[in-house]
Design a protein around this motif. Structure first.
Motif, PDB file in Angstrom:
ATOM      1  N   ASP A  58      -3.152  56.683   3.551  1.00  0.00           N
ATOM      2  CA  ASP A  58      -2.311  57.872   2.977  1.00  0.00           C
ATOM      3  C   ASP A  58      -2.848  59.364   3.218  1.00  0.00           C
ATOM      4  N   HIS A  59      -4.429  59.362   2.900  1.00  0.00           N
ATOM      5  CA  HIS A  59      -5.481  60.327   3.264  1.00  0.00           C
ATOM      6  C   HIS A  59      -6.692  59.866   3.960  1.00  0.00           C
ATOM      7  N   GLY A  60      -7.230  60.863   4.380  1.00  0.00           N
ATOM      8  CA  GLY A  60      -8.345  60.530   5.077  1.00  0.00           C
ATOM      9  C   GLY A  60      -9.433  59.802   3.986  1.00  0.00           C
ATOM     10  N   GLN A  61     -10.240  58.659   4.757  1.00  0.00           N
ATOM     11  CA  GLN A  61     -11.092  57.951   3.786  1.00  0.00           C
ATOM     12  C   GLN A  61     -12.558  58.076   4.550  1.00  0.00           C
ATOM     13  N   ASP A  62     -13.589  57.476   4.000  1.00  0.00           N
ATOM     14  CA  ASP A  62     -14.926  57.422   4.501  1.00  0.00           C
ATOM     15  C   ASP A  62     -15.316  55.851   4.626  1.00  0.00           C
ATOM     16  N   HIS A  63     -14.354  54.997   4.746  1.00  0.00           N
ATOM     17  CA  HIS A  63     -14.521  53.529   4.529  1.00  0.00           C
ATOM     18  C   HIS A  63     -13.149  52.862   4.660  1.00  0.00           C
ATOM     19  N   VAL A  64     -13.194  51.521   5.141  1.00  0.00           N
ATOM     20  CA  VAL A  64     -11.979  50.760   5.417  1.00  0.00           C
ATOM     21  C   VAL A  64     -11.632  50.294   3.935  1.00  0.00           C
ATOM     22  N   PRO A  65     -10.467  50.744   3.371  1.00  0.00           N
ATOM     23  CA  PRO A  65     -10.142  50.388   1.935  1.00  0.00           C
ATOM     24  C   PRO A  65      -9.876  49.000   1.675  1.00  0.00           C
ATOM     25  N   GLY A  66     -10.055  48.477   0.658  1.00  0.00           N
ATOM     26  CA  GLY A  66      -9.829  47.069   0.338  1.00  0.00           C
ATOM     27  C   GLY A  66      -8.373  46.500   0.682  1.00  0.00           C
ATOM     28  N   GLU A  94     -17.530  49.920   6.834  1.00  0.00           N
ATOM     29  CA  GLU A  94     -17.743  51.215   7.294  1.00  0.00           C
ATOM     30  C   GLU A  94     -16.570  51.566   8.681  1.00  0.00           C
ATOM     31  N   LEU A  95     -15.931  52.533   8.635  1.00  0.00           N
ATOM     32  CA  LEU A  95     -14.951  52.922   9.880  1.00  0.00           C
ATOM     33  C   LEU A  95     -15.413  52.910  11.223  1.00  0.00           C
ATOM     34  N   ASP A  96     -16.844  53.326  11.428  1.00  0.00           N
ATOM     35  CA  ASP A  96     -17.271  53.435  12.720  1.00  0.00           C
ATOM     36  C   ASP A  96     -18.298  52.384  13.297  1.00  0.00           C
ATOM     37  N   VAL A  97     -17.911  51.050  12.562  1.00  0.00           N
ATOM     38  CA  VAL A  97     -18.537  49.821  12.746  1.00  0.00           C
ATOM     39  C   VAL A  97     -17.450  48.621  13.131  1.00  0.00           C
ATOM     40  N   PRO A  98     -17.691  47.945  14.172  1.00  0.00           N
ATOM     41  CA  PRO A  98     -16.494  47.034  14.405  1.00  0.00           C
ATOM     42  C   PRO A  98     -16.576  46.001  13.150  1.00  0.00           C
ATOM     43  N   THR A  99     -15.478  45.676  12.968  1.00  0.00           N
ATOM     44  CA  THR A  99     -15.314  44.707  11.757  1.00  0.00           C
ATOM     45  C   THR A  99     -14.594  43.435  12.270  1.00  0.00           C
ATOM     46  N   THR A 100     -15.082  42.363  12.155  1.00  0.00           N
ATOM     47  CA  THR A 100     -14.505  40.914  12.506  1.00  0.00           C
ATOM     48  C   THR A 100     -14.239  40.073  11.043  1.00  0.00           C
ATOM     49  N   VAL A 101     -12.905  39.524  11.267  1.00  0.00           N
ATOM     50  CA  VAL A 101     -12.561  38.462   9.954  1.00  0.00           C
ATOM     51  C   VAL A 101     -12.461  37.023  10.547  1.00  0.00           C
ATOM     52  N   HIS A 102     -13.044  36.472   9.773  1.00  0.00           N
ATOM     53  CA  HIS A 102     -13.180  34.827  10.210  1.00  0.00           C
ATOM     54  C   HIS A 102     -12.381  34.166   8.899  1.00  0.00           C
ATOM     55  N   ILE A 103     -11.558  32.951   9.450  1.00  0.00           N
ATOM     56  CA  ILE A 103     -10.988  32.177   8.637  1.00  0.00           C
ATOM     57  C   ILE A 103     -11.599  30.886   9.005  1.00  0.00           C
ATOM     58  N   ARG A 104     -11.190  29.973   7.892  1.00  0.00           N
ATOM     59  CA  ARG A 104     -11.718  28.551   8.039  1.00  0.00           C
ATOM     60  C   ARG A 104     -10.706  27.598   7.151  1.00  0.00           C
ATOM     61  N   LYS A 105      -9.785  26.883   7.635  1.00  0.00           N
ATOM     62  CA  LYS A 105      -8.813  26.020   6.819  1.00  0.00           C
ATOM     63  C   LYS A 105      -9.655  25.261   6.164  1.00  0.00           C
ATOM     64  N   THR A 106      -9.015  24.650   4.727  1.00  0.00           N
ATOM     65  CA  THR A 106      -9.784  23.477   4.165  1.00  0.00           C
ATOM     66  C   THR A 106      -8.708  22.671   4.205  1.00  0.00           C
ATOM     67  N   GLU A 107      -8.725  21.502   3.220  1.00  0.00           N
ATOM     68  CA  GLU A 107      -7.570  20.579   2.917  1.00  0.00           C
ATOM     69  C   GLU A 107      -6.565  21.450   2.091  1.00  0.00           C
ATOM     70  N   PRO A 108      -5.240  20.566   2.042  1.00  0.00           N
ATOM     71  CA  PRO A 108      -4.257  21.440   1.117  1.00  0.00           C
ATOM     72  C   PRO A 108      -4.605  21.569  -0.180  1.00  0.00           C
ATOM     73  N   TYR A 109      -4.131  22.454  -0.601  1.00  0.00           N
ATOM     74  CA  TYR A 109      -4.596  22.850  -2.159  1.00  0.00           C
ATOM     75  C   TYR A 109      -4.612  21.831  -2.919  1.00  0.00           C
ATOM     76  N   ALA A 110      -5.452  21.492  -3.917  1.00  0.00           N
ATOM     77  CA  ALA A 110      -5.625  20.182  -4.678  1.00  0.00           C
ATOM     78  C   ALA A 110      -5.996  20.611  -6.056  1.00  0.00           C
ATOM     79  N   HIS A 111      -5.780  21.901  -6.548  1.00  0.00           N
ATOM     80  CA  HIS A 111      -6.244  22.083  -7.842  1.00  0.00           C
ATOM     81  C   HIS A 111      -4.863  21.966  -8.611  1.00  0.00           C
ATOM     82  N   GLU A 112      -5.047  21.631 -10.021  1.00  0.00           N
ATOM     83  CA  GLU A 112      -4.094  21.324 -10.923  1.00  0.00           C
ATOM     84  C   GLU A 112      -4.078  22.748 -11.703  1.00  0.00           C
ATOM     85  N   ASP A 113      -3.146  23.598 -11.393  1.00  0.00           N
ATOM     86  CA  ASP A 113      -3.091  24.719 -11.993  1.00  0.00           C
ATOM     87  C   ASP A 113      -1.499  25.325 -11.929  1.00  0.00           C
ATOM     88  N   ASN A 114      -1.531  26.464 -12.140  1.00  0.00           N
ATOM     89  CA  ASN A 114       0.006  27.264 -12.188  1.00  0.00           C
ATOM     90  C   ASN A 114       0.435  27.460 -10.744  1.00  0.00           C
TER      91      ASN A 114
END
Length: 349
Positions: free
Chosen positions: A236-244, A284-304
Motif C-alpha cells: 500500500d506504501h513504500g516499505q523497508d522490508h518484505v511485510p509478513g 530484506e527487499l534487496d536480498v533474494p528470498t527463497t521459500v521451501h515447503i516439505r509435506k508431512t503425513e495427513p493432519y493427525a491432530h485431534e482438535d477443532n
C-alpha cells in the motif's frame, strides 16, 4: 438450533457498526480501499471488540480460482492485523510513531467451510484480548493478541499474534545494525517480472503472483519469492522490508502448488485452514528470498480443525535469505470435494 439456544460467541459484538471505516492512519494504510475495519470498542482493561466489512470484490483478496465460495484466509488475517494495529494504538498504549516487529502469529479456521452463502458483504466481528505487555503506556515494547472471529453468525476461527514495538527514533539504528549496510530507497529497488503460471498457485492475475523459479521434488518444493513492489494491496506504501503478509501469501501459493504436485489434489477446491509461523529477522527487499515447503503425513491432530474440516494436510515451511532461515513454520490446507456433506458450523449471536 433455535434463537434461544444460540451460543454467544463474542459478547457485545452485536452492537458493532459497519457504516464507515476507521481512521486509516491508525492502520498504517494510505488507501481507503485497503481499510476494512469499520468499528472498534474497548470492553475491558485488556479487551476490545472490532468490526470489519469483507469486500465482495477486491483486486487482490478476491482474485483467485477457488470454487469453495469461502472468504480468503489472507483477507481474514489482514482484518485481524488491522484490529491488532488499531487496538494497539488506541487501547494498549502503543505510540503512533512506533515501528512494528512481528515476532510470531498463528491462525485456525475450523469454521471456514461451514459458512452460509450471503448476498451482502460479509460482516466480520472480532474480539481481541491483549496480554504479556512489556513497557509503559506510550512506550509499549511488546504485546500478545488473542483474536476470535465470528462471521454470518458462525464461530469462524482464531488468530494469535506476538508483536514487538521499536521507538521510531531508534528504528533506523536498529535496522542499520541488523543489515550492516544502508537501506536501499523503496523507489530504487528493481521490479521483478518473472512469475510462475498464475493458475498453478490459485490465481488468475499475474500481478498477484509472488513466486518464480519453482522446483518440485518427491516430497518438497522451493521457489524464489517474487516481491510485488507495484502491487498496491501488498505494498500500500513504500516499505523497508518484505511485510509478513507478503511472506504468508508466498507460503500460501507454494502450498497450493504443493497440494496439486505433491498430493494430487485440486487447487481450486483447496484453501488454507491455518498456520503457525515465527520470524527471526526482517526479510530484506534487496536480498533474494527463497521459500521451501516439505509435506508431512495427513493432519493427525485431534482438535477443532480435524473435527470440522476434511482432507487436512500440513506443510513445513522455511524462508531463507543468504543461506539463513529468517522465518519458519507450518501451514495447513483443507480440500473439499463437491457433494461431500460438512458439519454445520456452530451458530451463535
Amino acid at each position: 438450533m433455535t434463537s434461544e439456544e444460540k451460543k454467544t460467541c463474542l459478547p457485545g459484538a452485536a452492537n458493532l457498526e459497519f457504516m464507515r471505516t476507521v481512521d486509516r492512519s491508525l492502520l498504517h494504510r494510505w488507501a481507503l480501499s485497503e481499510v476494512f475495519l469499520t468499528d472498534a470498542r474497548k470492553t475491558g482493561e485488556e479487551e476490545y471488540l472490532a468490526a470489519a466489512q469483507l469486500p465482495p470484490l477486491h483486486a487482490y483478496y478476491t482474485e483467485h480460482t477457488s470454487r469453495l465460495g469461502t472468504p480468503d484466509p489472507m483477507l481474514l488475517l489482514e482484518c485481524c492485523r488491522q484490529a491488532e494495529t488499531y487496538g494497539g494504538h488506541e487501547y494498549a498504549g502503543v505510540s503512533r510513531s512506533s515501528k512494528f516487529l512481528l515476532r510470531s502469529w498463528s491462525m485456525e479456521l475450523p469454521g471456514l467451510l461451514t459458512l452460509p452463502r450471503q448476498e451482502r458483504p460479509g460482516e466480520l466481528r472480532i474480539s481481541v484480548r491483549t496480554s504479556n505487555r512489556r513497557g509503559t503506556p506510550g512506550d509499549v515494547r511488546r504485546l500478545s493478541f488473542g483474536v476470535d472471529m465470528k462471521l454470518a453468525q458462525r464461530c469462524l476461527g482464531f488468530v494469535r499474534m506476538d508483536v514487538g514495538y521499536i521507538p521510531s527514533e531508534v528504528y533506523d539504528t536498529v535496522r542499520l545494525q541488523g543489515r550492516g549496510r544502508p537501506l536501499v530507497p523503496f523507489q530504487d529497488l528493481p521490479r521483478q517480472t518473472a512469475y510462475v503460471a498464475p493458475h498453478l498457485v490459485g490465481r488468475s492475475d499475474p500481478a498477484n503472483v509472488v513466486l518464480s523459479s519453482v522446483t518440485v521434488g518427491s516430497d518438497n518444493a522451493s521457489a524464489s519469492v517474487r516481491v510485488p513492489l507495484d502491487n498496491r494491496s501488498m505494498f500500500d506504501h513504500g516499505q523497508d522490508h518484505v511485510p509478513g503478509m507478503v511472506l504468508m501469501e508466498a507460503a500460501r501459493q507454494l502450498c497450493m502448488l504443493g497440494v496439486s504436485d505433491l498430493w494430487g489434489a485440486s487447487v481450486s477446491r483447496s484453501t488454507v485452514a491455518g498456520f503457525e509461523f515465527s520470524f527471526t529477522r526482517y526479510a530484506e527487499l534487496d536480498v533474494p528470498t527463497t521459500v521451501h515447503i516439505r509435506k508431512t503425513e495427513p493432519y493427525a491432530h485431534e482438535d477443532n480443525l480435524s473435527l470440522m474440516l476434511p482432507d487436512l494436510r500440513t506443510f513445513h515451511i522455511d524462508f531463507e535469505q543468504d543461506g539463513d532461515v529468517i522465518a519458519s513454520g507450518r501451514m495447513h490446507t483443507t480440500t473439499a470435494s463437491t457433494g461431500v456433506p460438512l458439519l454445520d458450523g456452530e451458530e451463535c449471536i
